[in-house]
Scaffold this motif. Structure first.
Motif, short mmCIF file in Angstrom:
data_model
loop_
_atom_site.label_atom_id
_atom_site.label_comp_id
_atom_site.label_asym_id
_atom_site.label_seq_id
_atom_site.Cartn_x
_atom_site.Cartn_y
_atom_site.Cartn_z
N PRO A 299 25.04 13.24 -22.21
CA PRO A 299 25.59 13.27 -23.69
C PRO A 299 26.25 12.03 -24.16
N ARG A 300 26.25 10.96 -23.49
CA ARG A 300 26.62 9.64 -23.95
C ARG A 300 25.57 9.03 -25.08
N ASN A 301 24.34 9.67 -25.09
CA ASN A 301 23.51 9.38 -26.38
C ASN A 301 23.22 7.88 -26.26
N CYS A 302 22.94 7.19 -25.26
CA CYS A 302 22.45 6.07 -25.36
C CYS A 302 21.25 5.53 -26.08
N ALA A 303 20.26 6.69 -26.23
CA ALA A 303 18.91 6.45 -26.90
C ALA A 303 19.08 6.76 -28.19
N GLU A 304 20.29 7.17 -28.68
CA GLU A 304 20.53 7.63 -30.04
C GLU A 304 19.69 8.78 -30.70
N ILE A 310 12.79 14.09 -33.26
CA ILE A 310 13.14 15.04 -32.25
C ILE A 310 13.96 14.07 -31.38
N GLY A 311 15.38 14.64 -31.34
CA GLY A 311 16.30 13.98 -30.32
C GLY A 311 16.54 14.87 -29.07
N ILE A 312 16.40 14.65 -27.76
CA ILE A 312 16.90 15.20 -26.71
C ILE A 312 18.08 14.66 -25.86
N VAL A 313 18.86 15.57 -25.48
CA VAL A 313 19.84 15.19 -24.78
C VAL A 313 20.26 16.04 -23.36
N GLY A 314 20.45 15.19 -22.21
CA GLY A 314 20.36 15.91 -20.94
C GLY A 314 21.76 16.42 -20.75
#
Length: 432
Positions: A299-304, A310-314
Motif C-alpha cells: 500500500p505504499r504505492n511507489c508505482a503510483e 487500472i491501478g493495482i495495490v498489493g
C-alpha cells in the motif's frame, strides 16, 4: 485572476458561476467579457481571446469545431473548450445556439452509441460503407471520425475486420512517434519496467550505430530512442529485436511496477512478476485511448496506482483494483473498484474492465472520463455483480487478443506493409 492577483470575493465568484452556456446571470459581466484581448485562451497552441473573437466576427464562425479548424484552439488537450464556447456565446449573443445533439464529428449528427448500433444492425464492414450508408455530409470523412470508425469496426469485428492504415494517425501508421524535426522516437517494450544488461547493451549499440542523439528514461519506466531517421526505422527495429512498446498507440502503453516482495522490505506481493504478466497478456490490443497500468507490491504505492487507468495495490490478503485514474492535463484520482484474493481473479477482472471499456468507451475518451460518464456503480454492476457477463467480456477480449501481432515484426516481414512506410499517402490522417 491569479495572474492579476485579484481577490476572489463572493461577488466575483457569483458573477463567474452565474454565466455559462445556458445564459444564466446575463446581466452581469461574464469572465470572458472582462478578459483582455491578449490573454491566452488555448495554452497548447497559443491562441488569444482576440484571435478567437476576430475569426468569429470576420469569418462568421458559429461553432467550436469551426474555431478549432481555423485557429487550433481546443485541438490539443481540449481543456480550453468551455472558455472558447463562452467567447462564442459572448460574441454571438442571441445568435448563439447550443446544438441539441452532438455527433462524433461535424460529418454526422450520429453519436457514438448510434454509430455502433447502426454498424451492428446493418452489418457495415468498412469506413467507406459506414459513411455512405449512414449519410456522412463529407464523403471522405475527417481526422476525427475516420480513426473512430476504424476503431469501432475493429472492436465489433475483431476476427474479420482489416485495419485501415490510412485512417490511422501518423504515429500509428509509422509505429513510432514523430518529432517536430521530422525524426522519430522508438520505444521498445520493457515488461513491467524491467530490462536486462543484454538489452541495455543492444539499445546502446543500435543508438550509436544510427546516430541517436538522446535516450530518454520515460515516465513509464522505459527507454525512448529519440531522433531516429525515417529511413532507419526498419533497421533499428530489426537490430533491436525487441517488441514495440506502443508508445504511439491507442492501446496498452506501460505497466509501471515497484520492486515488490522480490526485493522490498515492505513488499507483500510480487508486483514485478504481475506487472510483466499483465503487460504481456494485454499488449497490442486496440482501445478507445491510451491505457496505463501500475502494480504496487504494497500500500505504499511507489508505482503510483492512483493516477493510472487500472491501478493495482498489493496487500497481505491479495490485491485491490483501482480504475479511472489520470495524471495528465485532466488529473483524476482513481476509484477503488474491488478487492480480490487470487492472481487469477485479478487478471480476469482486469480483462473484463478493459473489454467493457472497449465496448462502451468513446474513441479518444480516457478511462477517467469514461468512469465519470458511465458511472462507477454501473461498471461494477456489469462486471462484479454478474459473473456470467464478466465471463462473456473475458471471452470477447480473448478473441480480440488472438488477432494481435507485433507491428515492427509485421513491417519487417511484409514487403507491402514495409513499402507503405515510405509512401506519401495523401488520404491518410497526418497529424493528431
Amino acid at each position: 485572476m491569479i495572474k492579476q492577483q485579484s481577490e476572489i470575493t463572493d461577488d466575483i465568484y457569483d458573477t463567474v458561476m452565474g454565466t455559462g452556456c445556458c445564459g444564466g446571470g446575463a446581466k452581469k459581466k461574464s469572465s470572458v467579457e472582462t478578459m483582455s484581448d491578449d490573454e491566452i485562451v488555448c495554452g497548447c497552441n497559443g491562441v488569444t481571446k482576440k484571435t478567437i473573437v476576430d475569426v468569429i466576427t470576420d469569418q462568421g464562425l458559429t461553432t467550436v469545431d469551426e474555431i478549432k479548424a481555423c485557429t487550433g484552439a481546443t485541438r490539443s488537450c481540449g481543456g480550453c473548450k468551455p472558455v472558447v464556447e463562452q467567447i462564442l456565446q459572448y460574441v454571438l449573443g442571441d445568435g448563439f445556439k447550443i446544438a441539441s445533439k452532438k455527433g462524433i464529428c461535424s460529418c454526422t449528427s450520429l453519436d457514438r452509441d448510434e454509430v455502433v448500433a447502426e454498424i451492428t444492425a446493418k452489418g457495415l464492414t468498412t469506413t467507406r460503407e459506414v459513411m455512405n450508408v449512414l449519410g456522412w455530409s463529407n464523403a471522405e470523412g475527417c481526422s476525427k471520425c475516420r480513426p473512430a470508425l476504424n476503431y469501432y469496426l475493429g472492436m465489433i469485428y475483431p476476427e474479420s475486420y482489416e485495419d485501415e492504415k490510412e485512417s490511422r494517425f501518423v504515429n500509428e501508421r509509422m509505429n513510432a512517434n514523430i518529432q517536430k524535426d521530422g525524426t522519430y522516437t522508438v520505444v521498445p517494450r520493457m515488461y513491467g519496467g524491467v530490462t536486462t544488461p543484454e538489452d541495455l547493451k543492444t539499445i546502446a549499440e543500435v543508438s550509436l550505430k544510427y546516430d541517436v542523439k538522446v535516450i530518454k528514461v520515460t515516465g513509464g519506466q522505459r527507454l525512448a530512442l529519440i531522433g531516429v531517421k525515417k529511413e532507419d526505422l526498419p533497421k533499428v527495429w530489426e537490430e533491436l529485436d525487441m517488441p514495440s512498446g506502443y508508445a504511439y498507440a491507442k492501446s496498452l502503453r506501460t505497466v509501471k511496477t515497484c520492486v515488490g516482495s522480490q526485493f522490498c522490505r515492505f513488499g507483500t506481493q510480487d508486483s514485478m512478476s504481475m506487472g510483466e504478466l499483465l503487460e504481456r497478456k494485454f499488449e497490442r490490443l486496440d482501445l478507445p485511448a491510451k491505457f496505463k497500468y501500475a502494480v504496487n507490491g504494497c500500500p505504499r504505492n511507489c508505482a503510483e496506482a492512483c493516477t493510472k487507468d487500472i491501478g493495482i495495490v498489493g496487500n497481505d490478503g491479495g490485491w485491490e483494483i483501482f480504475i479511472g485514474g489520470n495524471g495528465g492535463i485532466k488529473s483524476r484520482i482513481a476509484d477503488s473498484f474491488c478487492k480480490v484474493k487470487s492472481d487469477e481473479e485479478l487478471i480476469e477482472i482486469c480483462g473484463a474492465i478493459m473489454q467493457y471499456y472497449r465496448e462502451t468507451g468513446k474513441y479518444l475518451e480516457r478511462t477517467s472520463e469514461w468512469v465519470e460518464r458511465i458511472g462507477l456503480k454501473q461498471i461494477q454492476s456489469a462486471i462484479l455483480d454478474s459473473p456470467d457477463n464478466r465471463k462473456e467480456l473475458v471471452h470477447r477480449i480473448e478473441i480480440a487478443l488472438q488477432q494481435v501481432e507485433d507491428p515492427w515484426k509485421k513491417m519487417l516481414n511484409d514487403d507491402k506493409t514495409r513499402k507503405a512506410l515510405y509512401e506519401d499517402n495523401k488520404s491518410a490522417i497526418l497529424v493528431e
